[in-house]
Design an enzyme around this catalytic site. Structure first.
Site, PDB file in Angstrom:
ATOM      1  N   GLY A 100       0.846  -1.179   0.000  1.00  0.00           N
ATOM      2  CA  GLY A 100       0.000   0.000   0.000  1.00  0.00           C
ATOM      3  C   GLY A 100       0.885   1.234   0.000  1.00  0.00           C
ATOM      4  O   GLY A 100       2.036   1.184   0.445  1.00  0.00           O
ATOM      5  N   GLN A 153       3.594   9.779   0.552  1.00  0.00           N
ATOM      6  CA  GLN A 153       4.820   8.980   0.529  1.00  0.00           C
ATOM      7  C   GLN A 153       5.630   9.164  -0.745  1.00  0.00           C
ATOM      8  O   GLN A 153       6.756   8.668  -0.828  1.00  0.00           O
ATOM      9  CB  GLN A 153       4.488   7.496   0.746  1.00  0.00           C
ATOM     10  CG  GLN A 153       3.998   7.203   2.158  1.00  0.00           C
ATOM     11  CD  GLN A 153       3.771   5.734   2.373  1.00  0.00           C
ATOM     12  OE1 GLN A 153       2.709   5.194   2.030  1.00  0.00           O
ATOM     13  NE2 GLN A 153       4.758   5.063   2.943  1.00  0.00           N
ATOM     14  N   CYS A 179       6.690   0.137   7.304  1.00  0.00           N
ATOM     15  CA  CYS A 179       6.274   1.267   6.489  1.00  0.00           C
ATOM     16  C   CYS A 179       7.381   1.571   5.490  1.00  0.00           C
ATOM     17  O   CYS A 179       8.567   1.587   5.857  1.00  0.00           O
ATOM     18  CB  CYS A 179       6.012   2.484   7.378  1.00  0.00           C
ATOM     19  SG  CYS A 179       5.524   3.970   6.490  1.00  0.00           S
ATOM     20  N   LEU A 180       6.999   1.802   4.249  1.00  0.00           N
ATOM     21  CA  LEU A 180       8.004   2.106   3.232  1.00  0.00           C
ATOM     22  C   LEU A 180       8.765   3.381   3.569  1.00  0.00           C
ATOM     23  O   LEU A 180       9.888   3.571   3.085  1.00  0.00           O
ATOM     24  CB  LEU A 180       7.329   2.247   1.865  1.00  0.00           C
ATOM     25  CG  LEU A 180       6.615   1.020   1.326  1.00  0.00           C
ATOM     26  CD1 LEU A 180       6.022   1.314  -0.054  1.00  0.00           C
ATOM     27  CD2 LEU A 180       7.551  -0.185   1.263  1.00  0.00           C
ATOM     28  N   HIS A 189      -3.670   1.690   7.989  1.00  0.00           N
ATOM     29  CA  HIS A 189      -2.327   2.259   7.857  1.00  0.00           C
ATOM     30  C   HIS A 189      -2.296   3.369   6.812  1.00  0.00           C
ATOM     31  O   HIS A 189      -1.783   4.469   7.068  1.00  0.00           O
ATOM     32  CB  HIS A 189      -1.354   1.127   7.469  1.00  0.00           C
ATOM     33  CG  HIS A 189       0.065   1.535   7.313  1.00  0.00           C
ATOM     34  ND1 HIS A 189       1.065   1.053   8.137  1.00  0.00           N
ATOM     35  CD2 HIS A 189       0.687   2.348   6.418  1.00  0.00           C
ATOM     36  CE1 HIS A 189       2.226   1.579   7.759  1.00  0.00           C
ATOM     37  NE2 HIS A 189       2.019   2.357   6.707  1.00  0.00           N
ATOM     38  N   GLU A 190      -2.864   3.112   5.645  1.00  0.00           N
ATOM     39  CA  GLU A 190      -2.782   4.090   4.549  1.00  0.00           C
ATOM     40  C   GLU A 190      -3.686   5.296   4.784  1.00  0.00           C
ATOM     41  O   GLU A 190      -3.300   6.435   4.477  1.00  0.00           O
ATOM     42  CB  GLU A 190      -3.115   3.419   3.215  1.00  0.00           C
ATOM     43  CG  GLU A 190      -2.205   2.262   2.843  1.00  0.00           C
ATOM     44  CD  GLU A 190      -0.727   2.620   2.849  1.00  0.00           C
ATOM     45  OE1 GLU A 190      -0.382   3.798   2.650  1.00  0.00           O
ATOM     46  OE2 GLU A 190       0.092   1.712   3.068  1.00  0.00           O
ATOM     47  N   HIS A 236      -1.999   7.585   7.085  1.00  0.00           N
ATOM     48  CA  HIS A 236      -0.966   8.365   6.399  1.00  0.00           C
ATOM     49  C   HIS A 236      -1.546   9.694   5.907  1.00  0.00           C
ATOM     50  O   HIS A 236      -0.895  10.740   5.992  1.00  0.00           O
ATOM     51  CB  HIS A 236      -0.424   7.601   5.189  1.00  0.00           C
ATOM     52  CG  HIS A 236       0.879   6.903   5.434  1.00  0.00           C
ATOM     53  ND1 HIS A 236       2.011   7.552   5.870  1.00  0.00           N
ATOM     54  CD2 HIS A 236       1.242   5.615   5.261  1.00  0.00           C
ATOM     55  CE1 HIS A 236       3.001   6.690   5.975  1.00  0.00           C
ATOM     56  NE2 HIS A 236       2.564   5.508   5.621  1.00  0.00           N
TER      57      HIS A 236
END
Length: 230
Positions: free
Chosen positions: A80, A85, A129-130, A171-172, A175
Protein backbone atom coordinates in the site's frame (compact mmCIF):
# COMPACT_ATOMS: atom_id res chain seq x y z
CA UNK A 1 -9.82 -43.14 3.67
CA UNK A 2 -9.71 -39.54 4.91
CA UNK A 3 -11.77 -36.93 3.14
CA UNK A 4 -9.77 -34.86 0.68
CA UNK A 5 -10.38 -31.12 0.91
CA UNK A 6 -9.90 -29.29 -2.35
CA UNK A 7 -7.94 -26.06 -2.08
CA UNK A 8 -9.93 -23.04 -3.22
CA UNK A 9 -8.41 -21.16 -6.12
CA UNK A 10 -7.28 -17.68 -5.02
CA UNK A 11 -9.35 -14.81 -6.33
CA UNK A 12 -8.49 -11.27 -7.41
CA UNK A 13 -10.56 -8.22 -6.52
CA UNK A 14 -10.26 -4.82 -8.21
CA UNK A 15 -11.89 -2.01 -6.22
CA UNK A 16 -13.67 -4.64 -4.16
CA UNK A 17 -15.22 -6.41 -7.16
CA UNK A 18 -14.23 -9.87 -8.37
CA UNK A 19 -12.01 -9.69 -11.47
CA UNK A 20 -12.14 -12.66 -13.82
CA UNK A 21 -8.68 -11.84 -15.16
CA UNK A 22 -5.98 -9.53 -13.86
CA UNK A 23 -2.30 -9.19 -14.82
CA UNK A 24 0.53 -9.87 -12.35
CA UNK A 25 1.50 -6.19 -12.52
CA UNK A 26 -1.29 -3.63 -12.32
CA UNK A 27 -1.71 -1.64 -15.58
CA UNK A 28 -1.24 1.56 -13.59
CA UNK A 29 2.15 0.32 -12.44
CA UNK A 30 3.13 -0.55 -16.00
CA UNK A 31 2.36 3.02 -17.08
CA UNK A 32 3.79 4.79 -14.07
CA UNK A 33 7.21 6.11 -13.14
CA UNK A 34 8.62 5.20 -9.74
CA UNK A 35 9.37 8.14 -7.46
CA UNK A 36 11.44 8.44 -4.29
CA UNK A 37 9.54 7.32 -1.21
CA UNK A 38 9.59 10.06 1.41
CA UNK A 39 11.01 9.16 4.81
CA UNK A 40 9.96 9.72 8.39
CA UNK A 41 10.67 13.27 9.47
CA UNK A 42 9.81 14.87 6.12
CA UNK A 43 7.01 17.42 6.72
CA UNK A 44 4.70 16.04 4.01
CA UNK A 45 4.38 12.79 5.99
CA UNK A 46 3.39 14.55 9.19
CA UNK A 47 0.87 16.99 7.75
CA UNK A 48 -2.79 16.13 6.95
CA UNK A 49 -3.23 15.80 3.20
CA UNK A 50 -5.65 17.97 1.23
CA UNK A 51 -8.78 16.38 -0.27
CA UNK A 52 -8.91 15.77 -3.99
CA UNK A 53 -11.05 18.60 -5.36
CA UNK A 54 -14.15 18.00 -7.44
CA UNK A 55 -12.42 19.58 -10.42
CA UNK A 56 -9.46 17.16 -10.11
CA UNK A 57 -11.37 13.89 -10.55
CA UNK A 58 -10.74 12.21 -13.88
CA UNK A 59 -7.97 14.62 -14.88
CA UNK A 60 -4.75 13.42 -16.53
CA UNK A 61 -2.83 14.87 -13.58
CA UNK A 62 -4.67 12.72 -11.03
CA UNK A 63 -4.48 9.59 -13.17
CA UNK A 64 -0.75 10.15 -13.75
CA UNK A 65 -0.22 10.54 -10.00
CA UNK A 66 -2.00 7.24 -9.38
CA UNK A 67 0.08 5.49 -12.04
CA UNK A 68 3.25 6.76 -10.37
CA UNK A 69 1.99 5.68 -6.97
CA UNK A 70 1.45 2.11 -8.17
CA UNK A 71 4.90 2.06 -9.80
CA UNK A 72 6.54 3.50 -6.69
CA UNK A 73 4.78 0.96 -4.46
CA UNK A 74 5.86 -1.96 -6.63
CA UNK A 75 9.48 -0.84 -6.92
CA UNK A 76 9.59 -0.49 -3.13
CA UNK A 77 7.88 -3.90 -2.74
CA UNK A 78 5.03 -2.47 -0.70
CA UNK A 79 1.40 -3.50 -0.43
CA UNK A 80 0.00 0.00 0.00
CA UNK A 81 1.14 3.57 -0.56
CA UNK A 82 -0.30 6.99 0.20
CA UNK A 83 0.32 10.07 -1.94
CA UNK A 84 2.36 11.87 0.76
CA UNK A 85 4.82 8.98 0.53
CA UNK A 86 5.88 10.29 -2.86
CA UNK A 87 5.76 13.87 -1.71
CA UNK A 88 2.21 14.78 -2.77
CA UNK A 89 -0.13 16.06 -0.07
CA UNK A 90 -3.34 14.69 -1.57
CA UNK A 91 -5.84 12.26 -0.05
CA UNK A 92 -5.17 9.27 -2.30
CA UNK A 93 -3.88 5.79 -1.51
CA UNK A 94 -3.32 2.68 -3.60
CA UNK A 95 -2.98 -0.96 -2.58
CA UNK A 96 -2.06 -4.33 -4.06
CA UNK A 97 -1.83 -7.15 -1.55
CA UNK A 98 -2.59 -10.79 -0.93
CA UNK A 99 -4.78 -11.28 2.13
CA UNK A 100 -4.87 -14.00 4.78
CA UNK A 101 -6.95 -16.23 2.46
CA UNK A 102 -4.49 -15.84 -0.47
CA UNK A 103 -6.89 -13.55 -2.35
CA UNK A 104 -5.42 -10.52 -4.10
CA UNK A 105 -6.88 -7.05 -3.59
CA UNK A 106 -5.96 -4.14 -5.87
CA UNK A 107 -7.37 -0.64 -5.89
CA UNK A 108 -7.20 3.08 -5.31
CA UNK A 109 -9.39 5.38 -3.25
CA UNK A 110 -9.54 9.16 -2.98
CA UNK A 111 -10.66 11.16 0.07
CA UNK A 112 -11.16 8.05 2.23
CA UNK A 113 -13.09 8.11 5.47
CA UNK A 114 -11.98 5.32 7.79
CA UNK A 115 -14.22 3.33 10.12
CA UNK A 116 -12.47 0.90 12.46
CA UNK A 117 -14.49 -1.80 14.21
CA UNK A 118 -13.05 -1.58 17.71
CA UNK A 119 -15.42 -4.36 18.82
CA UNK A 120 -13.67 -6.78 16.46
CA UNK A 121 -10.87 -8.94 17.80
CA UNK A 122 -7.60 -7.00 17.59
CA UNK A 123 -4.69 -8.61 15.79
CA UNK A 124 -1.08 -8.15 16.88
CA UNK A 125 1.43 -8.58 14.08
CA UNK A 126 4.63 -7.01 12.80
CA UNK A 127 4.01 -3.85 10.81
CA UNK A 128 6.38 -1.79 8.70
CA UNK A 129 6.27 1.27 6.49
CA UNK A 130 8.00 2.11 3.23
CA UNK A 131 8.84 5.47 4.79
CA UNK A 132 10.76 3.77 7.61
CA UNK A 133 12.75 1.39 5.39
CA UNK A 134 13.85 -1.90 6.92
CA UNK A 135 12.02 -1.53 10.26
CA UNK A 136 9.22 -3.68 11.65
CA UNK A 137 7.51 -3.59 15.03
CA UNK A 138 4.53 -5.48 16.49
CA UNK A 139 1.39 -3.35 16.49
CA UNK A 140 -2.19 -4.23 17.41
CA UNK A 141 -4.91 -3.19 14.96
CA UNK A 142 -8.66 -3.90 14.76
CA UNK A 143 -9.36 -6.88 12.51
CA UNK A 144 -12.27 -5.21 10.69
CA UNK A 145 -12.30 -1.82 8.94
CA UNK A 146 -14.08 0.05 6.19
CA UNK A 147 -13.16 3.01 3.99
CA UNK A 148 -15.59 5.12 2.02
CA UNK A 149 -14.53 7.68 -0.54
CA UNK A 150 -14.30 8.08 -4.29
CA UNK A 151 -12.80 6.44 -7.35
CA UNK A 152 -10.37 8.48 -9.49
CA UNK A 153 -13.37 9.32 -11.69
CA UNK A 154 -15.24 10.78 -8.72
CA UNK A 155 -17.71 7.94 -8.24
CA UNK A 156 -18.61 6.90 -4.65
CA UNK A 157 -16.70 3.86 -3.42
CA UNK A 158 -16.93 1.85 -0.21
CA UNK A 159 -14.54 -0.97 0.64
CA UNK A 160 -14.76 -3.36 3.59
CA UNK A 161 -11.86 -5.40 4.87
CA UNK A 162 -10.79 -7.92 7.47
CA UNK A 163 -7.39 -9.03 8.70
CA UNK A 164 -4.36 -7.95 6.72
CA UNK A 165 -6.41 -5.90 4.27
CA UNK A 166 -8.05 -4.03 7.16
CA UNK A 167 -4.57 -3.27 8.55
CA UNK A 168 -3.56 -1.87 5.16
CA UNK A 169 -6.63 0.37 4.96
CA UNK A 170 -6.03 1.69 8.47
CA UNK A 171 -2.33 2.26 7.86
CA UNK A 172 -2.78 4.09 4.55
CA UNK A 173 -5.75 6.22 5.59
CA UNK A 174 -3.85 7.34 8.66
CA UNK A 175 -0.97 8.37 6.40
CA UNK A 176 -3.37 10.85 4.83
CA UNK A 177 -4.09 12.22 8.30
CA UNK A 178 -0.38 12.81 8.91
CA UNK A 179 -0.01 9.77 11.20
CA UNK A 180 2.53 6.98 10.70
CA UNK A 181 2.42 3.53 12.31
CA UNK A 182 5.53 4.72 14.17
CA UNK A 183 3.36 7.25 16.04
CA UNK A 184 1.42 4.39 17.67
CA UNK A 185 4.54 2.73 19.10
CA UNK A 186 5.93 3.06 22.59
CA UNK A 187 9.08 5.22 22.94
CA UNK A 188 11.14 2.05 23.27
CA UNK A 189 9.64 0.54 20.11
CA UNK A 190 10.14 3.83 18.25
CA UNK A 191 13.79 3.81 19.19
CA UNK A 192 14.11 0.19 18.08
CA UNK A 193 12.39 0.95 14.75
CA UNK A 194 14.87 3.73 14.01
CA UNK A 195 17.73 1.44 15.00
CA UNK A 196 16.47 -1.17 12.52
CA UNK A 197 16.08 1.54 9.90
CA UNK A 198 19.67 2.70 10.40
CA UNK A 199 20.94 -0.88 10.10
CA UNK A 200 18.81 -1.96 7.14
CA UNK A 201 18.20 1.20 5.13
CA UNK A 202 21.13 0.82 2.71
CA UNK A 203 20.26 -2.79 1.88
CA UNK A 204 16.56 -1.95 1.54
CA UNK A 205 17.25 0.89 -0.89
CA UNK A 206 19.67 -1.30 -2.86
CA UNK A 207 16.89 -3.87 -3.20
CA UNK A 208 14.57 -1.16 -4.53
CA UNK A 209 17.15 -0.33 -7.18
CA UNK A 210 17.27 -4.01 -8.19
CA UNK A 211 13.49 -4.21 -8.45
CA UNK A 212 13.41 -1.07 -10.59
CA UNK A 213 15.70 -2.81 -13.06
CA UNK A 214 13.52 -5.94 -12.99
CA UNK A 215 10.44 -3.83 -13.74
CA UNK A 216 12.23 -1.80 -16.43
CA UNK A 217 11.82 1.41 -14.45
CA UNK A 218 14.38 4.23 -14.14
CA UNK A 219 16.39 4.06 -10.94
CA UNK A 220 15.23 6.21 -8.03
CA UNK A 221 17.86 8.30 -6.27
CA UNK A 222 17.88 8.52 -2.46
CA UNK A 223 20.09 10.71 -0.28
CA UNK A 224 22.84 8.94 1.64
CA UNK A 225 21.21 9.84 4.95
CA UNK A 226 17.44 9.79 5.60
CA UNK A 227 15.87 12.87 4.08
CA UNK A 228 13.73 13.41 7.16
CA UNK A 229 16.74 13.87 9.37
CA UNK A 230 15.75 11.30 11.99
Amino acid sequence: MPQIKLRRKPRTFWQGERASEYPPLAPESERGTARRVTEIGEPVLHTPAAPVGAEEFGTPELLSLIDDMFASMDVAEGVGLAAPQIGVGKQVFVFDLVDDDDDRHVGVICNPTLTQDFDSEPILRDEGCLSVPGAYEPLSRPSVARVSGFTPAGEPLELSAVGYLARCFIHETQHLQGTLYWDHLSPEAQEDALRQRDENRAATLARRAEVAIELAKPAVTYPEAPAGGR
